[in-house]
Design a protein around this motif. Structure first.
Motif, short mmCIF file in Angstrom:
data_model
loop_
_atom_site.label_atom_id
_atom_site.label_comp_id
_atom_site.label_asym_id
_atom_site.label_seq_id
_atom_site.Cartn_x
_atom_site.Cartn_y
_atom_site.Cartn_z
N ASN A 828 0.86 -1.24 -0.05
CA ASN A 828 0.09 0.04 0.04
C ASN A 828 0.81 1.12 0.08
OD1 ASN A 828 -2.84 -1.35 0.38
ND2 ASN A 828 -1.73 -2.26 2.13
N VAL A 829 0.50 2.33 -0.50
CA VAL A 829 1.11 3.42 -0.68
C VAL A 829 0.15 4.60 -0.46
CG1 VAL A 829 2.59 5.03 -2.15
CG2 VAL A 829 2.85 2.53 -2.36
N GLU A 830 0.67 5.61 0.25
CA GLU A 830 -0.26 6.93 0.58
C GLU A 830 0.40 8.04 -0.42
OE1 GLU A 830 -1.17 7.76 4.41
OE2 GLU A 830 -1.24 5.52 5.10
N LEU A 831 -0.07 8.22 -1.49
CA LEU A 831 0.29 9.00 -2.38
C LEU A 831 0.20 10.53 -1.67
CD1 LEU A 831 -0.95 7.71 -5.86
CD2 LEU A 831 1.28 7.33 -4.72
N THR A 832 -0.90 10.79 -1.24
CA THR A 832 -0.98 12.15 -0.45
C THR A 832 -1.66 11.75 0.73
OG1 THR A 832 -3.28 12.34 -1.27
CG2 THR A 832 -1.29 13.04 -2.63
#
Length: 905
Positions: A828-832
């Motif tokens: 998972n990646v929290e781009l913003t």
């Protein structure tokens, strides 16, 4: 004349004194008693510079009044408490107009009422107060009123309030009720319990002045902490009106749980028609448990029913129960693809608080139902359970009797179900009892030395009622036809002692007694009297009744620990390596119990016979008939290193584990005529990359050769032209889990996917239950932790990654092939702070293709959230889209759209 002048001078002097006192900075809070009743416009200035308005009537100076007790009671004061007030610039009191003026940062307190504003005017004759904003020379308003009565807070542009009637008029009010923020053009407060608002906007957005969305109601009746009832209401998004409207609306406002309807989701399915899902009613039964009844209906006749309940009793227990049933109809009656089926699922979780009872515990974890429930359900895409082929359940109660010798008793019901084969194994129930270890030749307290004092024994009891059935017979009486019941008593006796101070010796034996209520009898095959060329075959008969058998065995082992250290010097990066070797040799003796075996005739013509035991179908197996006298060899290794610490101020070097384990084991059967050596098993494990990568490996080596059919022969492999050992199998698994937080030493993400029956990580993907609208962003937009600054967030993008690699090598029959070689990953990646994307997938290197893949997109829109899950390929190809308000009070305001997997595939 002179007297009159003196009187005028005294009056002027009093006015000057009072004016000077009022113009000075007043104390923190001024006190105003009840309504003044003096007829004259006079001020009484006290020494403490507090202004008091007289309330007591002067005593009558006529002493000889014939009326001693007036029949008319004295009128009680209207104000029931003192009024406290202050302001920054000035406080002006006018006895002529009966008003007090407070200017700049004015504050007024009366009972549970608190008022703060730029200007406050108190009319103590009418018991009314007016508050408004200040306006500077540029026309800018400031210091808007803040009005609080009890727990209700209103922040308007101006307010007019009466202390007697508690009525109020409020212009441009702003208030909050249980997470719902309300802004009204004109508010009329009738009393403490009823408020009317004109042209009201209510929303769950944090910014009430510039909300992302709001509902505009022309008229509202508000009962604080209870409900909102409105007339015609329509929805605005970014101040743009939408066609979403209601002729009337009702919104409950309460901190407690309240019963109410659950709004369904509407949609269309290509094979079942139009539908509504997850509509029903929520019952807030009590403070200890609740109940939600939900249902689905499709126009082709499919329907579903769900009952869900949560319960809790503080310091005792908590749990949840879910019962689901679905009647599925595919296509339409008369079409070739028409089918009809019923599926169900029962989930129950119960946890007892550890403080409830230290000597007794009850727990439950149940997940059972139709084998095809997670594959065919119309209400969820449960990826973890779809890929997980087993369902397991356990309900247990245990009780400990602490008196010496302590006894622990447990009663457990278990369930194991294979969703591929649709086979079900049940134990209803399992009874276990164990008595603590007793040392008959030693005191209970103190150290036990020598072979005699270390002699100890236990008593263990295990009884089972085991049922093996299929999915089609579950919950039917036929499932009990082949049930097996039995009980085993076990008494292990052991002792241990030291030899030559370096060798640990253990001696032991075990006595088992097995009880059963069902045995087997086999009849002899006999010639058929009606047809001599044929025979009546042997029959297997079941005999009901008590029977038992007993068996025993002996064992001994000796082992030691050897340490070896290789020093390289304190000036080296690797200062030393320490090898720990733990070799052990064991001996076991298992006699043969031939007395429990009989012979029956298989072929009447040839006189062929075979042996059998009446306990062959027993719950705990058959008595041992093979005499075994074997020697076991085991070598365990660990490897550690001392390395120079990265911190130059550290006084001691760091200890690093190179190999957690590296073991070899084999067995030699002395009593065997051939193939006495068992294969050598090697296992090992280690952790690298700061203990984030777990490595487990193993291999099997066979010393014997095989023939052309792949059968082991009594000939060593080296004598057959091969190597000393033949590698028959090998396996290796790698698990790597890390995140941006773990690299910073803050710990990783805690992922719990087990409630849906999946893994504790999301390597199989995350479950998407359409009846559960929870999100990783949370249920409410009000988070206690503020999000990071945008600029700082660009430099630190939170992420997490989990990898699992598995490889299996098979060479039992000289096939020399990689039977499994796959890599699974999830991240998972929290781009913003508002955008989060995730993926769960894998790659099969043997079959050269991607495994089950799931893509996830989540967007936080402050008051709203968007969720999109997509399975791009495979037979489970599907997608799901959701947008809705996060706040629980307006959770039914949502829109869902999805494409379900094609069930025909």
């Amino acid at each position: 004349m002179q007297t009159k002048k003196n009187y005028i001078l005294i009056q002027l002097l009093l006015l000057l004194i009072s004016s000077f006192a009022i113009s000075q900075e007043l104390p923190e809070r001024k006190k105003l008693p009840i309504k003044p009743q003096q007829p004259m416009d006079t001020l009484q200035v006290s020494i403490k510079d507090s202004i008091k308005i007289g309330t007591a009537r002067k005593r009558d100076t006529i002493k000889n009044d014939s009326i001693k007790n007036d029949s008319v009671p004295e009128k009680a004061p209207v104000l029931l408490d003192q009024i406290k007030y202050k302001s920054k610039d000035y406080v002006r009191i006018s006895q002529r107009t009966k008003k007090i003026y407070l200017y700049n940062e004015a504050e007024l307190y009366y009972q549970d009422t608190e008022l703060k504003s730029g200007i406050i005017i108190l009319d103590y004759e009418k018991n009314e107060v007016y508050a408004g904003r200040l306006k500077d020379t540029a026309g800018v308003y400031s210091q808007a009123p803040y009005f609080k009565q009890g727990d209700n807070v209103v922040e308007p542009d101006s307010i007019r309030f009466n202390f007697d009637t508690e009525k109020a008029l409020i212009w441009n009010s702003r208030t909050e009720q249980n997470g719902t923020r309300i802004a009204g053009e004109l508010t009329k407060k009738e009393n403490d319990s009823v408020i009317f608002i004109k042209n009201a906007r209510f929303t769950t957005s944090k910014d009430i002045d510039n909300p992302e969305y709001y509902f505009l109601a022309r008229r509202i009746k508000l009962v604080p902490n209870k409900k909102i009832v409105s007339g015609f209401t329509n929805m605005y998004i970014a101040d743009v009106p939408t066609p979403i409207g209601f002729p009337f609306a009702y919104f409950p406002l309460t901190d407690d749980r309240a019963s109410g309807f659950i709004f369904p989701t509407f949609g269309e399915n290509s094979s079942r028609g139009y539908f509504f899902q997850n509509g029903g009613y929520y019952f807030a039964v009590s403070d200890y448990f609740d109940l939600a009844l939900l249902g689905d209906y499709y126009t082709n006749g499919s329907y579903a029913f769900r009952a869900e309940s949560n319960y809790a009793l503080r310091y005792r227990f908590r749990g949840n129960l879910s019962v689901r049933f679905e009647a599925l109809i595919n296509s339409q009656r008369g079409f070739p693809d028409y089918s009809k089926s019923n599926i169900y699922n029962i989930r129950w979780s119960h946890n007892q608080d550890q403080k409830a009872n230290p000597n007794a515990r009850f727990s439950a974890s149940v997940n059972l139902g139709s084998s095809q429930f997670y594959q065919a359900s119309i209400n969820q895409l449960n990826t973890p359970n779809f890929l997980n082929n087993t369902l397991n359940s356990s309900v247990s109660y245990s009780k400990t009797f602490p008196e010496y010798p302590s006894v622990n008793v447990s009663l457990t019901a278990t369930h194991s179900q294979n969703t591929n084969t649709e086979s079900i194994n049940l134990t209803l129930p399992t009874l276990q009892a164990s008595m603590e270890r007793i040392y008959p030749f030693a005191k209970r307290e103190g150290t036990k030395k020598g072979i005699i004092q270390n002699i100890n024994f236990q008593y263990n009891l295990r009884g089972e009622n085991r049922i093996t059935t299929t999915d089609s017979l579950f919950f039917k009486k036929e499932m009990f036809d082949d049930a097996k019941m039995g009980m085993r008593h076990s008494i292990p006796i052991n002792t241990n002692f030291k030899v030559f101070d370096y060798f640990s010796v253990s001696l032991g034996g075990n006595y088992d007694e097995v009880w059963t209520l069902r045995t087997t009898n086999r009849t002899d095959a006999t010639p058929d009297p009606d047809n001599p060329t044929e025979q009546i075959d042997s029959e297997k008969q079941t005999i009901n009744g008590f029977d038992s058998y007993r068996q025993y065995n002996f064992s001994a082992s000796v082992g030691t620990t050897i340490y070896g250290t290789f020093n390289f010097g304190e000036d080296k990066n690797i200062q030393a390596i320490r090898h720990t070797l733990r070799p052990s040799i064991s001996y076991s003796y298992n006699p043969a119990f031939d007395q429990y075996y009989d012979t029956y005739v298989v072929d009447a013509d040839g006189g062929t016979t075979e042996d059998y035991t009446r306990f062959e179908d027993g719950l705990f197996g058959s008595p041992s008939r093979t005499f075994a006298s074997s020697i076991g060899i085991n070598i365990a290794n660990t490897l550690e290193a001392k390395v120079r610490a990265k911190d130059s101020t550290a006084e001691k070097p760091e200890k690093v584990i190179l190999l957690n384990s590296f073991n070899f084991s084999t067995n030699y059967n002395i009593a065997a005529d051939s193939l006495a050596w068992s294969p050598v098993r090697m296992t090992g494990s280690t952790q690298v990359f700061n203990k984030k990568l777990n490595v487990n490996f193993g291999a099997t080596f066979d010393p014997y050769a095989i023939d052309n059919n792949g059968t082991r022969i009594n000939k060593f492999n080296i004598d057959n032209g091969g190597s000393l050992f033949r590698l028959t199998s090998a396996n290796m698994t790698l698990n790597y889990s890390f995140s941006s937080k773990s690299l910073e030493g803050k710990g990783g993400n805690n992922i719990d996917n087990t409630r849906s029956g999946g893994r504790d990580d999301d390597l199989f993907g995350k479950a998407q239950d359409f009846s559960d609208s929870s999100s990783s962003f949370g249920d409410d937009e009000d988070d206690d932790e503020e999000k990071e600054d945008v600029e700082a967030y660009r430099a630190k993008i939170p992420w997490d990654l989990r990898l699992a690699y598995s490889m299996t090598y098979a060479n039992n029959n000289r096939q020399n092939e990689i039977s499994n070689n796959s890599l699974m990953f999830s991240g998972n990646v929290e781009l913003t702070p508002q955008w989060k994307v995730g993926v769960s997938s894998g790659y099969d290197f043997k079959n050269q293709g991607f495994t089950y893949t799931q893509l996830r997109f989540e967007r936080d829109l402050k008051s709203w959230r968007i969720n999109f899950n997509w399975v791009p390929f495979s037979t489970r190809a599907s997608w799901y889209f959701f947008i809705g308000i996060k706040a629980s009070v307006l959770r039914d305001v949502k829109w869902e759209k999805r494409s379900e997997p094609d069930r025909r595939l």
